[in-house]
Design a protein around this motif. Structure first.
Motif, PDB file in Angstrom:
ATOM      1  N   GLY A   7       0.897  -1.127   0.085  1.00  0.00           N
ATOM      2  CA  GLY A   7      -0.051  -0.008  -0.054  1.00  0.00           C
ATOM      3  C   GLY A   7       0.847   1.250  -0.009  1.00  0.00           C
ATOM      4  N   VAL A   8       0.394   2.204  -0.352  1.00  0.00           N
ATOM      5  CA  VAL A   8       1.265   3.525  -0.492  1.00  0.00           C
ATOM      6  C   VAL A   8       1.922   4.178   0.679  1.00  0.00           C
ATOM      7  N   VAL A  37      -2.781   2.642  10.135  1.00  0.00           N
ATOM      8  CA  VAL A  37      -2.712   2.652   8.789  1.00  0.00           C
ATOM      9  C   VAL A  37      -4.069   1.705   8.309  1.00  0.00           C
ATOM     10  N   VAL A  38      -4.560   2.562   7.699  1.00  0.00           N
ATOM     11  CA  VAL A  38      -6.114   1.995   7.146  1.00  0.00           C
ATOM     12  C   VAL A  38      -5.546   1.720   5.587  1.00  0.00           C
ATOM     13  N   THR A  39      -5.596   0.454   4.981  1.00  0.00           N
ATOM     14  CA  THR A  39      -5.439   0.337   3.600  1.00  0.00           C
ATOM     15  C   THR A  39      -6.032  -0.528   2.997  1.00  0.00           C
ATOM     16  N   LEU A  40      -6.374  -0.569   1.948  1.00  0.00           N
ATOM     17  CA  LEU A  40      -6.987  -1.770   0.635  1.00  0.00           C
ATOM     18  C   LEU A  40      -5.898  -2.116  -0.040  1.00  0.00           C
ATOM     19  N   LEU A  41      -4.409  -1.787   0.142  1.00  0.00           N
ATOM     20  CA  LEU A  41      -3.250  -2.170  -0.509  1.00  0.00           C
ATOM     21  C   LEU A  41      -3.448  -1.432  -2.115  1.00  0.00           C
ATOM     22  N   GLU A  42      -3.758  -0.166  -1.843  1.00  0.00           N
ATOM     23  CA  GLU A  42      -3.995   0.482  -3.036  1.00  0.00           C
ATOM     24  C   GLU A  42      -2.600   1.078  -3.484  1.00  0.00           C
ATOM     25  N   GLY A  43      -2.795   1.533  -4.815  1.00  0.00           N
ATOM     26  CA  GLY A  43      -1.218   1.831  -5.632  1.00  0.00           C
ATOM     27  C   GLY A  43      -0.869   0.929  -6.373  1.00  0.00           C
ATOM     28  N   ASN A  44       0.425   0.845  -6.850  1.00  0.00           N
ATOM     29  CA  ASN A  44       1.031   0.103  -7.886  1.00  0.00           C
ATOM     30  C   ASN A  44       0.240  -0.162  -9.093  1.00  0.00           C
ATOM     31  N   GLU A  59      -1.635  14.611   0.082  1.00  0.00           N
ATOM     32  CA  GLU A  59      -0.477  13.899   0.346  1.00  0.00           C
ATOM     33  C   GLU A  59      -0.465  12.533  -0.295  1.00  0.00           C
ATOM     34  N   GLY A  60      -1.483  11.917  -0.281  1.00  0.00           N
ATOM     35  CA  GLY A  60      -1.445  10.560  -0.672  1.00  0.00           C
ATOM     36  C   GLY A  60      -1.591  10.545  -2.151  1.00  0.00           C
ATOM     37  N   GLN A  61      -2.338  11.255  -2.611  1.00  0.00           N
ATOM     38  CA  GLN A  61      -2.307  11.472  -4.157  1.00  0.00           C
ATOM     39  C   GLN A  61      -1.075  11.608  -4.862  1.00  0.00           C
ATOM     40  N   LYS A  62      -0.259  12.270  -4.275  1.00  0.00           N
ATOM     41  CA  LYS A  62       1.089  12.487  -5.062  1.00  0.00           C
ATOM     42  C   LYS A  62       1.998  11.365  -4.960  1.00  0.00           C
ATOM     43  N   THR A  63       1.472  10.100  -4.326  1.00  0.00           N
ATOM     44  CA  THR A  63       2.124   8.873  -4.613  1.00  0.00           C
ATOM     45  C   THR A  63       2.111   8.552  -6.212  1.00  0.00           C
ATOM     46  N   CYS A  64       1.233   8.749  -6.875  1.00  0.00           N
ATOM     47  CA  CYS A  64       0.928   8.604  -8.170  1.00  0.00           C
ATOM     48  C   CYS A  64       2.275   9.047  -9.053  1.00  0.00           C
ATOM     49  N   ALA A  65       2.793  10.175  -8.496  1.00  0.00           N
ATOM     50  CA  ALA A  65       4.026  10.681  -9.570  1.00  0.00           C
ATOM     51  C   ALA A  65       5.207   9.772  -8.943  1.00  0.00           C
ATOM     52  N   PHE A  66       5.354   9.565  -7.759  1.00  0.00           N
ATOM     53  CA  PHE A  66       6.227   8.686  -7.176  1.00  0.00           C
ATOM     54  C   PHE A  66       6.624   7.380  -7.960  1.00  0.00           C
ATOM     55  N   GLU A  67       5.442   6.775  -8.133  1.00  0.00           N
ATOM     56  CA  GLU A  67       5.233   5.431  -8.985  1.00  0.00           C
ATOM     57  C   GLU A  67       5.781   5.593 -10.433  1.00  0.00           C
ATOM     58  N   ARG A 102      -5.651   6.622  -3.294  1.00  0.00           N
ATOM     59  CA  ARG A 102      -4.319   6.929  -2.707  1.00  0.00           C
ATOM     60  C   ARG A 102      -4.487   8.140  -1.786  1.00  0.00           C
ATOM     61  N   GLY A 103      -5.427   9.042  -1.985  1.00  0.00           N
ATOM     62  CA  GLY A 103      -5.569  10.055  -0.704  1.00  0.00           C
ATOM     63  C   GLY A 103      -6.352   9.577   0.269  1.00  0.00           C
ATOM     64  N   MET A 104      -7.374   8.584   0.004  1.00  0.00           N
ATOM     65  CA  MET A 104      -8.271   8.208   1.204  1.00  0.00           C
ATOM     66  C   MET A 104      -7.414   7.394   2.072  1.00  0.00           C
ATOM     67  N   THR A 105      -6.464   6.574   1.807  1.00  0.00           N
ATOM     68  CA  THR A 105      -5.896   5.693   2.807  1.00  0.00           C
ATOM     69  C   THR A 105      -5.038   6.376   3.649  1.00  0.00           C
ATOM     70  N   VAL A 106      -4.497   7.741   3.376  1.00  0.00           N
ATOM     71  CA  VAL A 106      -3.848   8.647   4.408  1.00  0.00           C
ATOM     72  C   VAL A 106      -4.930   9.361   4.989  1.00  0.00           C
ATOM     73  N   ALA A 107      -5.992   9.862   4.469  1.00  0.00           N
ATOM     74  CA  ALA A 107      -6.970  10.717   5.141  1.00  0.00           C
ATOM     75  C   ALA A 107      -7.547  10.054   6.313  1.00  0.00           C
TER      76      ALA A 107
END
Length: 369
Positions: free
Chosen positions: A15-16, A32-39, A173-181, A74-79
């Protein structure tokens, strides 16, 4: 038969938050609340690359393969993680669809109540069904999205609940991880980052991600940011609020973006631009993605591809310093899955005729005879 040899322990995507923890506002105290988003996959598009020519390589960042079908996860896991850390008992959002789907799913995962305000009649059923199946408390308001968001802000001020729209900085903050990937896969930033623009949190967050990677020395150059709104919902292009936004692309049917300033800063700082595309151009790109790339994205996603093709026709890439010598890279963000809006897909194609169970009749109908 010989059994398969056990391979090394598989690498599981965490997850992100865990993948990019050093870049995010979390600590050891954050649950951490995650559904293994990202990637999500970065798919090369041979069809779009050929259309641009000049040695261009176009990639599709298919965010529709996130757990609830859009980049919002991406943003929701952080929020949601920060809301749980703050001891919230409920979260609230206004939504044209994707935010409600993501918020309700992550709230269910966190054990929190979710409340959703939607503009009546302006949300695709695929998205509404997601919020409902996760047991969100949904209120359909006789107003557009902007009025719903204003109402949500007022409710969050009056009651002890957490607002999880993109005005919540943890979403960005969470949505910026798209650029990282994107950078992690390419080994650098693309020359051009093309994205749909509705509430403008996405382009704001992506630019933030590229800047942070550059500041850490992980990339040498940052991309040109290109954003596209629908003509009937283009406040950033017009430079003023659109009171009654209209477009078939419901996810970007927003007349007063919450991240207006962030989006304009991204464009100015990257020497990019924000332009408008028509609904006809959006639907053409929507169909092309499905027919030529095998990618089913919701109409709002196709605004990025529609914009890319519009700029190509206008000679933008022939004249741009990063592209005129050829060999440049473009990433188009596809923000959501096509099944978010099944009604639009059905309306865009011919439904099959019912045939008798005859070999010759069926063969003729499908073009084999």
């Amino acid at each position: 038969m010989r059994p398969l040899r056990r391979s090394a322990r598989p690498v599981v995507w965490p997850g992100v938050i865990e993948r990019y923890r050093a870049f995010l506002p979390v600590s050891s105290r954050t649950p951490v609340v995650t559904l293994l988003e990202g990637n999500t996959p970065l798919l090369p598009s041979a069809a779009l690359s050929k259309r641009l020519g000049r040695g261009a390589t176009v990639f599709l960042k298919y965010e529709g393969l996130n757990p609830t079908g859009s980049f919002k996860d991406r943003g929701m896991t952080v929020a949601m993680s920060k809301a749980l850390e703050a001891k919230s008992v409920a979260v609230l959002c206004a939504s044209t669809g994707n935010t409600s789907a993501s918020a309700s799913a992550y709230a269910a995962r966190a054990g929190l109540r979710s409340i959703v305000l939607i503009p009546n009649g302006a949300i695709a059923l695929g998205k509404l069904s997601q919020a409902l199946i996760h047991h969100a408390s949904v209120a359909a308001v006789d107003a557009n999205f902007d009025a719903c968001l204003a109402l949500a802000k007022s409710l969050a001020q009056k009651y002890p609940i957490t607002l999880v729209n993109s005005v919540n900085p943890h979403r960005i903050e969470g949505q910026k991880t798209c650029a990282f990937e994107i950078c992690d896969v390419l080994g650098r930033a693309p020359d051009f980052n093309v994205t749909p623009v509705g509430n403008a949190g996405n382009i704001t967050a992506q630019w933030k991600g590229y800047k942070e990677y550059a500041a850490r020395g992980l990339i040498r150059a940052r991309p040109v940011m290109l954003g596209f709104q629908a003509e009937g919902a283009a406040p950033l292009v017009r430079g003023r609020v659109v009171p009654n936004p209209k477009t078939v692309a419901t996810a970007i049917r927003i007349g007063n973006p919450a991240s207006w300033q962030g989006a304009m800063a991204a464009v100015v700082e990257s020497d990019g631009r924000i332009e408008a595309v028509s609904d006809a151009e959006i639907l053409d790109a929507y169909s092309r993605l499905a027919a030529e790339d095998g990618v089913f994205a919701e109409p709002a996603s196709a605004a990025s591809v529609a914009g890319l093709l519009k700029l190509a026709r206008a000679g933008y890439f022939r004249q741009h310093p990063r592209a005129k010598r050829g060999g440049f890279t473009v990433v188009c963000i596809l923000t959501g899955h096509g099944l978010k809006d099944p009604e639009r897909a059905i309306a865009s194609v011919k439904t099959p005729k019912v045939l008798p169970p005859s070999l010759s009749t069926v063969a003729k109908a499908v073009g084999l005879a």
